[in-house]
Design a protein around this motif. Structure first.
Motif, PDB file in Angstrom:
ATOM      1  N   CYS A  19       0.919  -1.105  -0.025  1.00  0.00           N
ATOM      2  CA  CYS A  19       0.026  -0.202  -0.138  1.00  0.00           C
ATOM      3  C   CYS A  19       0.913   1.524  -0.261  1.00  0.00           C
ATOM      4  O   CYS A  19       1.993   1.003   0.626  1.00  0.00           O
ATOM      5  CB  CYS A  19      -0.438  -0.235   1.065  1.00  0.00           C
ATOM      6  SG  CYS A  19      -2.684  -0.391   1.003  1.00  0.00           S
ATOM      7  N   ASN A  20       0.480   2.039  -1.274  1.00  0.00           N
ATOM      8  CA  ASN A  20       0.875   4.106  -0.361  1.00  0.00           C
ATOM      9  C   ASN A  20       2.494   3.523  -1.042  1.00  0.00           C
ATOM     10  O   ASN A  20       3.713   4.164  -0.525  1.00  0.00           O
ATOM     11  CB  ASN A  20       0.664   4.536   0.545  1.00  0.00           C
ATOM     12  CG  ASN A  20      -0.861   4.459   0.551  1.00  0.00           C
ATOM     13  OD1 ASN A  20      -1.411   5.090   0.284  1.00  0.00           O
ATOM     14  ND2 ASN A  20      -1.481   4.353   1.695  1.00  0.00           N
ATOM     15  N   PRO A  22       5.453   4.697  -2.988  1.00  0.00           N
ATOM     16  CA  PRO A  22       6.547   5.948  -3.315  1.00  0.00           C
ATOM     17  C   PRO A  22       6.466   6.015  -4.557  1.00  0.00           C
ATOM     18  O   PRO A  22       7.677   4.518  -4.976  1.00  0.00           O
ATOM     19  CB  PRO A  22       6.893   6.579  -2.670  1.00  0.00           C
ATOM     20  CG  PRO A  22       7.324   5.665  -1.287  1.00  0.00           C
ATOM     21  CD  PRO A  22       6.565   4.705  -1.530  1.00  0.00           C
ATOM     22  N   THR A  87      -0.594   0.105  -4.331  1.00  0.00           N
ATOM     23  CA  THR A  87      -1.812   1.296  -4.133  1.00  0.00           C
ATOM     24  C   THR A  87      -0.203   2.350  -4.506  1.00  0.00           C
ATOM     25  O   THR A  87       0.639   1.874  -3.561  1.00  0.00           O
ATOM     26  CB  THR A  87      -2.730   1.547  -3.821  1.00  0.00           C
ATOM     27  OG1 THR A  87      -2.520   1.266  -2.339  1.00  0.00           O
ATOM     28  CG2 THR A  87      -3.652   1.060  -3.953  1.00  0.00           C
ATOM     29  N   SER A  89       1.192   6.453  -3.301  1.00  0.00           N
ATOM     30  CA  SER A  89       1.106   7.062  -2.877  1.00  0.00           C
ATOM     31  C   SER A  89       0.753   7.919  -3.416  1.00  0.00           C
ATOM     32  O   SER A  89      -0.294   8.953  -3.350  1.00  0.00           O
ATOM     33  CB  SER A  89       2.152   7.328  -1.817  1.00  0.00           C
ATOM     34  OG  SER A  89       2.863   7.745  -2.936  1.00  0.00           O
ATOM     35  N   GLU A  90       0.822   8.229  -4.858  1.00  0.00           N
ATOM     36  CA  GLU A  90       0.843   9.699  -5.546  1.00  0.00           C
ATOM     37  C   GLU A  90       0.236   9.076  -7.061  1.00  0.00           C
ATOM     38  O   GLU A  90       1.279   8.209  -7.628  1.00  0.00           O
ATOM     39  CB  GLU A  90       1.798  10.522  -5.782  1.00  0.00           C
ATOM     40  CG  GLU A  90       1.671  11.388  -4.223  1.00  0.00           C
ATOM     41  CD  GLU A  90       3.107  12.206  -4.775  1.00  0.00           C
ATOM     42  OE1 GLU A  90       3.012  12.728  -5.972  1.00  0.00           O
ATOM     43  OE2 GLU A  90       3.753  12.670  -3.734  1.00  0.00           O
ATOM     44  N   ASP A 103      -2.517   4.730 -10.466  1.00  0.00           N
ATOM     45  CA  ASP A 103      -2.164   5.092  -8.927  1.00  0.00           C
ATOM     46  C   ASP A 103      -2.453   3.298  -8.633  1.00  0.00           C
ATOM     47  O   ASP A 103      -2.459   3.471  -7.194  1.00  0.00           O
ATOM     48  CB  ASP A 103      -2.932   6.028  -8.524  1.00  0.00           C
ATOM     49  CG  ASP A 103      -4.608   5.307  -7.593  1.00  0.00           C
ATOM     50  OD1 ASP A 103      -4.862   4.855  -8.755  1.00  0.00           O
ATOM     51  OD2 ASP A 103      -4.943   6.329  -7.450  1.00  0.00           O
ATOM     52  N   ARG A 139      -8.113   1.044  -3.854  1.00  0.00           N
ATOM     53  CA  ARG A 139      -7.777   2.758  -3.324  1.00  0.00           C
ATOM     54  C   ARG A 139      -7.949   2.832  -1.199  1.00  0.00           C
ATOM     55  O   ARG A 139      -7.046   3.585  -1.381  1.00  0.00           O
ATOM     56  CB  ARG A 139      -8.348   3.610  -4.288  1.00  0.00           C
ATOM     57  CG  ARG A 139      -7.430   2.891  -5.348  1.00  0.00           C
ATOM     58  CD  ARG A 139      -7.635   4.367  -6.342  1.00  0.00           C
ATOM     59  NE  ARG A 139      -7.473   4.238  -7.763  1.00  0.00           N
ATOM     60  CZ  ARG A 139      -8.334   4.039  -9.004  1.00  0.00           C
ATOM     61  NH1 ARG A 139      -9.758   3.906  -8.826  1.00  0.00           N
ATOM     62  NH2 ARG A 139      -7.382   3.855  -9.820  1.00  0.00           N
ATOM     63  N   GLU A 142      -6.044   1.192   3.804  1.00  0.00           N
ATOM     64  CA  GLU A 142      -5.017   1.550   4.732  1.00  0.00           C
ATOM     65  C   GLU A 142      -4.164   0.605   4.787  1.00  0.00           C
ATOM     66  O   GLU A 142      -2.748   1.476   4.794  1.00  0.00           O
ATOM     67  CB  GLU A 142      -5.811   1.778   5.902  1.00  0.00           C
ATOM     68  CG  GLU A 142      -7.308   2.596   6.258  1.00  0.00           C
ATOM     69  CD  GLU A 142      -6.567   3.716   5.870  1.00  0.00           C
ATOM     70  OE1 GLU A 142      -5.598   4.186   6.886  1.00  0.00           O
ATOM     71  OE2 GLU A 142      -7.307   4.513   5.054  1.00  0.00           O
ATOM     72  N   ASP A 143      -3.656  -0.695   4.496  1.00  0.00           N
ATOM     73  CA  ASP A 143      -2.380  -1.182   4.883  1.00  0.00           C
ATOM     74  C   ASP A 143      -3.026  -2.296   3.881  1.00  0.00           C
ATOM     75  O   ASP A 143      -3.566  -2.849   3.160  1.00  0.00           O
ATOM     76  CB  ASP A 143      -2.690  -1.664   6.095  1.00  0.00           C
ATOM     77  CG  ASP A 143      -3.888  -3.032   6.829  1.00  0.00           C
ATOM     78  OD1 ASP A 143      -4.069  -3.673   5.953  1.00  0.00           O
ATOM     79  OD2 ASP A 143      -4.413  -2.421   7.759  1.00  0.00           O
TER      80      ASP A 143
END
Length: 155
Positions: A19-20, A22, A87, A89-90, A103, A139, A142-143
């Motif tokens: 997740c998230n 970069p 996913t 982060s941007e 994303d 999307r 959270e984890d």
């Protein structure tokens, strides 16, 4: 080769669901995918995976639209299909068909010979990712555990 049909649930491992992440560019996303698969399976070289992913992108972007990309390639010497879901982060520019930044990325690395399995999995992914509500739920994860569960349960 076994008769069992491959599904997203059988090829995606929790440790290859992140997740998230970069990422500043499409190239960086593909490098990250190659690194993660190499960490998961040290017999596979990250340079080889990256080169194959880039070669496939040169044929046409794997950005399928609505912020989603399904980079994929075949790999010599691979014995089973490997899936990886991230996913970002941007959002990053992925040369997608609708020109929207990406994303949500599901990468697929398949054995060189596995043509029908490869196409079947791409079709399953395209069908899942066609559901906007489903994509929104991915999307909003959270984890990594939640992301994995949502992807494999289909809810």
């Amino acid at each position: 080769m076994s008769e069992t049909s491959l599904t997203i649930e059988t090829i995606l491992a929790p440790e290859l669901t992140l997740c998230n992440v970069p990422a500043s560019s499409k190239k960086r996303v593909l490098e990250f995918i190659a690194e993660q698969i190499h960490l998961h399976n040290a017999t596979l070289g990250d340079t080889q995976i990256f080169s194959n992913l880039i070669a496939r992108e040169r044929l046409g972007s794997t950005g399928i639209g609505q912020g989603i990309a399904i980079p994929h390639c075949r790999l010599e010497g691979l014995e089973h299909v490997i899936g990886l879901l991230v996913t970002l982060s941007e959002s990053v520019d992925f040369d997608a068909i609708d020109n929207q930044p990406v994303d949500l990325v599901f990468a697929l690395v398949v054995p060189k010979e596995a043509t029908s399995e490869h196409l079947e999995l791409l079709s399953q992914l395209a069908e899942k990712f066609n559901d906007r509500t489903f994509c929104d739920r991915l999307r909003q994860s959270e984890d990594a555990i939640t992301l994995f569960q949502r992807m494999t349960s289909g809810r």
